[in-house]
Design a protein around this motif. Structure first.
Motif, mmCIF file in Angstrom:
data_model
loop_
_atom_site.group_PDB
_atom_site.id
_atom_site.type_symbol
_atom_site.label_atom_id
_atom_site.label_comp_id
_atom_site.label_asym_id
_atom_site.label_seq_id
_atom_site.Cartn_x
_atom_site.Cartn_y
_atom_site.Cartn_z
ATOM 1 N N GLN A 10 11.266 -4.906 5.120
ATOM 2 C CA GLN A 10 11.496 -4.179 3.878
ATOM 3 C C GLN A 10 10.633 -4.673 2.726
ATOM 4 O O GLN A 10 10.464 -3.960 1.729
ATOM 5 N N LYS A 69 7.101 0.788 0.750
ATOM 6 C CA LYS A 69 7.525 1.893 -0.089
ATOM 7 C C LYS A 69 8.729 2.568 0.537
ATOM 8 O O LYS A 69 9.002 2.455 1.730
ATOM 9 N N GLY A 70 9.374 3.325 -0.294
ATOM 10 C CA GLY A 70 10.490 4.102 0.193
ATOM 11 C C GLY A 70 10.115 5.565 0.338
ATOM 12 O O GLY A 70 9.227 6.082 -0.343
ATOM 13 N N ALA A 100 24.820 -3.752 -1.678
ATOM 14 C CA ALA A 100 25.011 -2.622 -2.588
ATOM 15 C C ALA A 100 26.405 -2.696 -3.194
ATOM 16 O O ALA A 100 27.357 -3.115 -2.536
ATOM 17 N N CYS A 145 9.663 7.699 -2.710
ATOM 18 C CA CYS A 145 10.772 7.515 -3.644
ATOM 19 C C CYS A 145 10.850 6.041 -4.037
ATOM 20 O O CYS A 145 10.265 5.174 -3.390
ATOM 21 N N ASP A 146 11.605 5.786 -5.111
ATOM 22 C CA ASP A 146 11.817 4.421 -5.584
ATOM 23 C C ASP A 146 13.184 3.947 -5.151
ATOM 24 O O ASP A 146 14.073 4.747 -4.831
ATOM 25 N N GLU A 147 13.349 2.646 -5.236
ATOM 26 C CA GLU A 147 14.600 1.993 -4.873
ATOM 27 C C GLU A 147 15.098 2.445 -3.518
ATOM 28 O O GLU A 147 16.183 3.012 -3.363
ATOM 29 N N SER A 157 16.704 2.156 0.168
ATOM 30 C CA SER A 157 17.801 1.377 0.726
ATOM 31 C C SER A 157 18.049 1.855 2.137
ATOM 32 O O SER A 157 18.016 3.070 2.406
ATOM 33 N N ASP A 180 24.042 2.211 2.655
ATOM 34 C CA ASP A 180 24.707 2.549 1.398
ATOM 35 C C ASP A 180 26.125 2.972 1.708
ATOM 36 O O ASP A 180 26.465 3.296 2.856
ATOM 37 N N CYS A 198 16.790 7.886 0.127
ATOM 38 C CA CYS A 198 15.571 7.089 -0.027
ATOM 39 C C CYS A 198 15.722 5.831 0.802
ATOM 40 O O CYS A 198 16.640 5.028 0.587
ATOM 41 N N THR A 199 14.854 5.625 1.739
ATOM 42 C CA THR A 199 14.988 4.523 2.678
ATOM 43 C C THR A 199 13.623 3.959 2.993
ATOM 44 O O THR A 199 12.581 4.561 2.722
ATOM 45 N N TYR A 200 13.679 2.798 3.592
ATOM 46 C CA TYR A 200 12.440 2.174 4.051
ATOM 47 C C TYR A 200 12.001 2.820 5.355
ATOM 48 O O TYR A 200 12.808 3.384 6.106
#
Length: 1604
Positions: A472, A476-477, A556, A505-507, A509, A512, A464-466
């Motif tokens: 950012q 949304k992701g 992170a 998606c949520d959150e 990133s 990572d 899940c990414t921007y």
């Protein structure tokens, strides 16, 4: 003496010198001293010579004389005579004189001068002397009747000459034989005398005629004066009559007709041929001795006029082209009159070339072509699928057409020279003007097949990414998954499907931590066992998985150390966690969640108190959520690109300005003309839902909606200018009636419009009426009234007995003038060129005397009472005193009425000939004069018509025009041309399974025959052994060896068989479930049938082992065996290892942690090599029909035991890959046969008759290829011509020689010229019809324009001997020797025989006569003797030609079977004997001579027959040996080989006859004994011998040999 040396000297010419060696030699040949020879006789060793230089070649040359007469080789060599027997010809030699001459005055020079430049031509050559050809005559005709009715007369029979004597052959024998005859004695005195008239003397004018005419006019001048006519109307009528009479007079300058007179003599002839006094014949009336005649005058012509202009007024660049013609004429000053010489040709022509400096070059013509049409692709038979009925997207090989037309090649140059600005170079002209090969009108072409976009499978979902990690906030992701383009598609990637799919998606990133590995478990407090921790080793990665700086992952939390446990000796031992299983769902929703599972198992139980306890079973597995993103997948969807439109923002510099040239089809092509733009629609689509707002899709992978493009240029229609109007054919028929004709012109489309260009004009062909002349051009003769009949002047004929001054026979003349068809006066030369034969200008006439019977002219025929059965009459009357004369009332001499049947107009029509080919209705299209078109989708089958000619006959069965039968000349009948039906195949079957489940294989699909072709349809591709068409497609396929994998679940809890309840350890068994699963990029996904997985790789489902007891060492599971080193050998080994998970207690040890086993080939060690698959069939693009394709094959990695494995095994070994995987191939394009249009119907093969046919044809422009439709067999069609009667002029037979009122002498014979009609078949002469029907024909008989209807003849007097008329020309025959293959030309001959009437006058007969003339294509005949059967002691012999005609002469000079044997002395009078050439009597074939004591032939006896028995016939075959005289040449009597003479000269049998008889007796006894032995009953042999015979049978076989 030696040869003369080279001529030496300083100057060219006769001043040179040459030398030679001279020595003294002994008579025996050896050389001696000079003093031994006489010095006075010593030859000179030096002489003057002519020194030749190169320039003498132009001054001197060989002069060749004519070949002399051929001289026999034998006569020349031995001086002997030519051999008597001649076969074809005799070899000879002929010589000629050859000398070197000076060209200027032909004076002789030295031969060495010419030999310096060229060898001396041969002086001799071989030749052939023909054999003498004797005269050959026909058989005699039957005897004529007796020349007299009483007294002694003669019978005659005659024969004609067939072959004249040639090359010294024997002269012709008498052509006439006489035989006296006596019909009976005369009752009164025989007729002794007869009147004989002589020939007419040449025409002459009376000498005193001018004087007499002057006196006549002077003496009657006063008496003939008439009083003047005072009435003006009467005077005008008289003047018109005088003018008309003046026109009718022969005062034209072209004729100078003078009427004279001619005379002949009349004598009295005795029957012995002598002339006696006229008084002895006076009882008879004397014939006319003087008559009028036309004074003969030859034709007189003017001098030749100057040569006219050359018909070719231009210079032709082609030196081999035909030259022009120029002509000159001369005029007639005086036509031939009477028997004068006719006029020679008035015009002559000669070839010419244009002269002068300003002559323009000739127009040259060349072929031009239109633009090629679009490429048309036809589907293959194997691609004829109902699911592919739309063939607009077909590509690959095809066919394109164009038109070909003829233009003037150098028109631009001529336009410039003539300064004609409006002349166009591309104006089409008649295609007949263009020579040379016609350019192709069709050619193979290729449409490039578009390469469809191919994409790889979807990759795994990313983190899940921007969308943009740089921005950012508030974004949304998305989780993304991607696929890539795996080829280079046509048109670039813009036509590919979407390559990115997104899931919100949520959150999100952007960076990572990624776990790389876990370090070993380290117990806390540095203890050897117990709880501890594993430190993770991590990397900082971005959303695409690339490693980045660790500082970016600062936001992170890094993974913490993971708690672990190192078991102590009494602790429970657990295995490591397995890997997480694949996610059970690809996405999550309210009802569906994705789960992953991992497990571990108990390896050893704890040892009671003090040891760590084993967890319960629920702690042996862990479950976690996965793929928690919602099941909403979004992607950008693009529409097709729109048309290229003009971009208003583009620079004007990119556009073309000014008008385009339209000079040719290639000046405005498909190149870009300006900058444009294309747009397309881009929408956001939710999978399985449809269009959603754009904000649902990530912005970064959004495709563009606008792209630049190049606009194609507009293409206007380009046509040629109109051709010139076609020429109008003559618009007048033979009768001079005006017929309406049309003329046309057309133009050709050079370039079709495209891209919005100007359309083509609708009118490509124009037609208009020809300008008809007011009056048809043509000329005719006009004949004027006959002038009064002119008699011979009275003073010349007044002494003739019975002559009267104002009556008798005479001549009259008339004028002839030339007129146009409308009656206007024309030059007489025009009628000589274009009109029919000039009418006669003179004719005989008769002025009736008082004693003559005078009658009126015939009246018109009365009207008919009824057709066909009625009659009509016409009448005339006696005039004046003739009514009272008795002789005039004789209606037989002077009939006063004539009756004839009425004309019958009944006609009968009937069909004739065969039916024509079936011709399609509307299929009479003709080839354009200006261009050759190729047949496109022209109707080639269906209903047509066939024709049969109709013929029309009148009531007399004479052929007439078909219009008389109200017929247009044909019978029509409908017919069917069957349409071709192509081979029909089934649809494609489904693809078979790949032949390999792992590695490279092939898959196949096929079509089967549904219907065979017929009527020339497209053939089937191929037929198998049962005559069934089958089409295969074979393509390579590859099966991923990891496509199906075995998945094993964790091992179950140990089941210990001998369980120690206290220790909880010992021997036990573990089980697990093993399934075959489909492997995907996300891992195994679903279970499949077990057979899809490799059974060899299937993991174990059970294992037995020992469960460690407390304080025992616990080892991990064995690692995989390491790979054996290659090549495999028992000296090598492989191993696997394990490690201690729990250390052993005190006093105990761990087992070996390493296990080894030897490497055994094909058991645990394998060699690997590449294997290559077969070639696939030729693979084309998706929509391609034919053309260039690719054959592919694949590499397969094969283990040494033959099993296909994954390619990675071969790749790891870096094996050599030496094979070519792809090769180009060609699928032959299905080109249907292309035909040209039908040509125009040809002219009728016959101008008249029943057999006329018209033909039309077409040619194959492009032959069929591949499985295209083959060419039809019918490239020509015919239909009958309308039947037209064949009219011709034909002579009647000559009449008998007519001498008026006397018995014999010079007379005339006549024949008529009549019009005949026939059907042109050549059978029969036809029927005579009215002369008007031949009016349009040239007046000629068998192409001979000289019409002769009368000729002089001589009627012999009684008793006179005379020459008969010439016989017909004999057939053309070749003077040849058939066996020798020699031909000396062809000849034909005619002859005149003698006819006698009185026996005493035979000696006074003239000599017979013959004449010959050369001819062509004569037939070669042979001659042989023929004979009848014997009648007593004689028989008849004759000579026969090879065509069956009996002749005299021609046969060999020997008379082998003649009756006349008087040449032998004594004569051969014995039966079966003949006299040979050597004057010796011999016997016929089959007989032998019995000689007398004086060595003379006594008699002939038959030769005895020797019978030789044969096996094939019990009656035996009879072989007869016959004898001939061995001394005679073999050519005299072919077929005779040797003589067997049983009798000696004394008539007794010779000794060898007795010897033969004895030998025959011995042979007979031997045969009889052999028969006895063969038929004798054999004795019974012993049993053992029977066994031997049974084992080895002996078979006697007779092969039919007489010697057996």
């Amino acid at each position: 003496m030696g040869p003369w040396g080279r001529c030496m000297g300083s100057d060219c010419g006769p001043g040179g010198s040459q030398s030679r060696a001279v020595w003294c030699a002994h008579v025996d040949g050896w050389t001696t001293l000079h003093t031994n020879c006489d010095q006075s006789q010593r030859p000179s060793n030096q002489q003057n010579c002519f020194r030749v230089c190169d320039w003498h070649k132009d001054l001197y040359d060989w002069k060749l004389g004519a070949w002399n007469q051929c001289v026999s080789v034998s006569a020349r060599t031995f001086g002997g005579m030519r051999p008597y027997v001649c076969n074809g010809g005799e070899e000879g030699i002929q010589t000629r004189e050859v000398g070197c001459i000076l060209k200027s005055d032909e004076s002789l020079g030295d031969d060495t001068i010419c030999e310096y430049f060229e060898p001396k031509p041969r002086l001799e050559q071989a030749c052939l002397i023909p054999c003498p050809q004797d005269c050959v005559v026909s058989e005699f005709t039957p005897w004529t009747s007796c020349s007299k009715t009483c007294g002694t007369g003669l019978k005659n029979r005659v024969r004609s000459v067939l072959v004249p004597p040639l090359f010294g052959g024997s002269a012709c024998p008498n052509l006439t034989e006489f035989q006296t005859c006596k019909p009976g004695s005369c009752k009164g005195p025989e007729g002794v005398y007869s009147l004989r008239v002589g020939p007419w003397m040449p025409c002459s004018l009376p000498i005193s005629r001018p004087v007499r005419q002057a006196k006549h006019r002077k003496g009657k001048g006063g008496a003939r004066e008439r009083p003047g006519v005072k009435d003006p109307d009467t005077r005008e009528l008289i003047q018109k009559k005088r003018t008309r009479n003046r026109l009718n007079r022969q005062e034209s300058p072209f004729w100078d007709i003078q009427v004279g007179y001619q005379s002949r003599t009349v004598s009295c002839a005795h029957r012995n041929g002598s002339t006696v006094g006229l008084s002895l014949c006076l009882p008879w009336d004397l014939p006319l001795t003087v008559q009028s005649c036309i004074l003969a005058k030859d034709c007189k012509l003017s001098e030749w006029a100057d040569w006219g202009p050359c018909s070719k007024a231009c210079l032709d660049p082609d030196p081999e082209s035909s030259r022009g013609q120029r002509s000159r004429t001369r005029r007639v000053h005086q036509f031939s009159v009477g028997e004068g010489e006719d006029c020679p040709p008035l015009e002559e022509t000669e070839p010419c070339d244009p002269q002068g400096d300003g002559v323009l070059p000739c127009a040259t013509y060349t072929w031009r072509t239109t633009e090629w049409s679009d490429c048309r692709v036809d589907s293959l038979l194997s691609q004829q699928d109902r699911r592919r009925s739309n063939q607009t997207g077909l590509c690959g090989g095809g066919l394109q057409n164009r038109e070909v037309y003829c233009v003037q090649a150098n028109a631009e140059l001529l336009t410039y020279l003539n300064n004609l600005k409006d002349k166009d170079a591309s104006r089409p002209v008649d295609s007949k003007l263009c020579g040379g090969p016609v350019p192709n009108t069709s050619q193979l072409c290729h449409i490039l097949c578009p390469i469809e976009c191919e994409v790889s499978p979807w990759g795994a979902w990313g983190p899940c990414t921007y969308e943009n990690c740089d921005v950012q906030e508030g974004k949304k992701g998305f989780k993304l998954r991607k696929r890539e383009i795996s080829n280079e598609p046509t048109g670039g990637p813009g036509n590919c499907p979407h390559l990115v799919e997104a899931v919100p998606c949520d959150e999100p990133s952007c960076w990572d931590w990624r776990l790389v590995r876990l370090d070993e478990c380290i117990p806390d407090g540095e203890l050897p066992c117990g709880p501890g921790a594993q430190i993770p080793q991590v990397q900082c990665v971005n959303s695409t998985g690339d490693m980045v700086d660790k500082e970016l992952c600062g936001g992170a939390s890094a993974p913490e150390p993971i708690a672990c446990d190192v078991p102590c000796p009494k602790d429970c031992v657990l295995s490591d966690w397995t890997s997480w299983s694949s996610c059970s769902q690809t996405c999550s929703s309210k009802t569906i969640e994705g789960k992953q599972l991992r497990t571990r198992s108990i390896l050893a139980y704890n040892a009671g108190e003090g040891g760590g306890m084993c967890p319960n079973s629920s702690s042996l597995q862990e479950v976690r959520n996965c793929n928690e993103h919602a099941c909403t997948v979004y992607h950008w969807q693009t529409g097709p690109w729109g048309p290229c439109t003009e971009d208003p923002s583009a620079s004007a510099l990119n556009t073309t300005t000014g008008p385009r040239s339209a000079a040719g089809p290639n000046t405005s092509g498909q190149g870009p003309c300006s900058q444009g733009m294309q747009t397309r629609k881009v929408i956001c689509v939710r999978v399985n839902v449809g269009q959603v707002p754009p904000k649902k899709c990530p912005e970064s992978p959004r495709p563009g909606t606008v792209r630049p493009c190049r606009m194609p240029c507009k293409k206007d229609c380009i046509v040629t200018p109109f051709s010139d109007w076609s020429q109008c054919s003559p618009s007048c028929d033979a009768a001079g009636n005006i017929q309406k004709k049309k003329q046309s012109r057309n133009r050709v489309i050079l370039q079709l419009p495209a891209n919005g260009g100007q359309d083509c004009p609708e009118v490509l062909e124009e037609e208009k009426d020809c300008e008809a002349p007011k009056v048809c051009p043509g000329y005719r003769w006009k004949s004027h009234k006959w002038r009064r009949c002119q008699l011979v002047p009275w003073y010349i004929r007044e002494d003739s007995p019975g002559a009267q001054e104002t009556c008798g026979p005479g001549l009259q003349t008339r004028a002839v003038s030339c007129r146009q068809l409308d009656g206007v006066q024309a030059d007489i030369g025009e009628c000589l060129k274009f009109a029919n034969t000039m009418p006669p200008i003179t004719q005989r006439c008769q002025l009736p005397c008082q004693d003559d019977c005078q009658l009126t002219n015939w009246s018109k025929f009365s009207s008919c009472t009824a057709d066909c059965v009625g009659v009509r009459t016409r009448k005339r009357l006696l005039v004046g005193r003739s009514k009272k004369k008795d002789k005039c009332k004789n209606t037989q001499m002077y009939p006063l009425s004539e009756t004839q049947y009425c004309p019958c107009d009944k006609y009968n029509a009937q069909p004739v000939g065969n039916w024509s080919d079936c011709i399609l209705a509307g299929g009479d299209r003709v080839e354009s004069l200006l261009g050759m078109k190729v047949q496109g989708n022209v109707k080639e089958c269906g209903q047509g018509y066939r024709y049969q000619a109709m013929v029309c006959y009148d009531q007399d069965n004479r052929l007439v025009e078909t219009s008389r039968c109200n017929s247009h000349g044909y019978i029509e009948e409908a017919c069917i041309i069957p349409c071709p039906s192509d081979c029909k195949l089934s649809e494609w079957s489904n693809w078979s399974r790949c032949s390999k489940s792992c590695g490279s294989g092939v898959k196949v699909r096929s079509k089967w025959l549904r219907e065979k072709p017929y009527n020339g349809g497209r053939p089937c591709p191929k037929l198998d052994h049962i005559n069934q068409a089958q089409v295969y497609e074979v393509v390579p396929c590859i099966s991923d060896c990891s496509q199906y994998v075995w998945v094993a679940e964790p091992w179950s809890v140990w089941k210990v068989s001998n369980l120690d309840l206290k220790e909880n350890c010992g021997e036990g068994v573990q089980t697990r479930k093993v399934r075959c699963m489909l492997n995907t990029i996300d891992g195994p996904s679903e279970s499949v049938e077990d057979y899809l997985c490799d059974p060899e790789d299937m993991p174990l489902g059970t294992r037995g082992s020992r469960l460690p007891c407390p304080e025992d060492c616990v080892l991990s599971d064995w690692s995989s065996w390491n790979r054996c080193s290659l090549p495999c050998s028992y000296n090598n080994s492989r191993k696997r290892t394990a490690y201690a998970i729990r250390s052993p207690g005190a006093g105990r040890q761990c087992p070996e942690t390493t296990e080894k086993e030897p490497c055994s080939l094909n058991l645990n060690c394998f060699h690997y090599f590449y294997n290559i698959t077969d070639w696939s069939t030729c693979q084309l693009s998706a929509n391609a029909v034919c053309g260039n394709g690719i054959k592919t094959r694949m590499l397969d990695c094969v283990r040494s035991d033959g099993k296909s494995v994954d390619l990675k095994f071969c790749k790891e070994l870096s094996l050599e890959r030496k094979w070519q995987m792809n090769i180009s191939c060609v699928v032959e394009c299905p080109v249907n046969c292309q035909l040209s249009d039908w040509s125009a119907w040809s002219e009728c093969s016959h101008t008249c008759g029943l057999d006329g046919r018209m033909w039309r044809s077409r040619v194959v422009v492009q032959g069929s290829q591949g499985d295209g439709r083959p060419c039809p067999s019918q490239l020509e069609q015919w239909k009958p011509c309308p039947v037209r009667p064949c009219y011709r002029w034909q002579y009647s037979p000559w009449s008998e020689c007519r001498v008026e009122e006397v018995v014999c002498g010079a007379g005339l014979r006549y024949r008529n010229l009549s019009c005949f009609v026939s059907d042109g078949s050549g059978e029969g002469e036809g029927s005579m019809v009215e002369e008007e029907l031949c009016g349009g024909l040239e007046l000629a008989v068998n192409r001979d324009k000289l019409i002769i209807l009368k000729e002089t003849c001589v009627l012999p007097c009684p008793g006179e001997c005379y020459l008969m008329e010439w016989s017909d020309w004999s057939p053309c025959l070749s003077v040849c020797a058939k066996g020798a293959g020699v031909d000396f030309g062809s000849v034909q001959v005619r002859s005149r025989a003698v006819m006698a009437q009185e026996p005493e006058n035979v000696q006074l007969c003239p000599d017979q006569d013959w004449e010959s003339r050369p001819c062509t294509d004569g037939e070669c005949f042979e001659y042989k003797w023929m004979s009848s059967t014997w009648s007593g002691s004689s028989r008849v012999t004759w000579c026969q030609r090879s065509d069956g005609l009996n002749v005299t002469g021609g046969c060999p000079p020997i008379n082998p079977q003649g009756n006349d044997n008087n040449s032998c002395d004594p004569p051969c009078q014995m039966p079966m004997s003949f006299c040979t050439e050597a004057d010796v009597c011999m016997c016929e074939e089959g007989y032998t001579e019995v000689m007398s004591s004086s060595d003379q032939l006594d008699h002939c006896t038959p030769i005895p027959i020797l019978e030789i028995p044969t096996a094939g016939d019990k009656k035996t075959d009879v072989k007869t040996s016959r004898a001939i005289n061995p001394t005679l040449p073999g050519t005299i009597q072919p077929g005779r080989t040797w003589y067997l003479q049983p009798f000696g000269s004394d008539g007794k049998l010779k000794m060898w006859v007795y010897g033969v008889a004895v030998g025959a007796l011995v042979l007979l006894m031997f045969i009889m004994s052999m028969i006895y032995l063969a038929c004798k009953k054999p004795k019974k042999p012993k049993r053992q011998r029977q066994m031997n015979n049974r084992l080895k049978p002996l078979t006697l076989a007779y092969d039919g040999d007489a010697d057996m």
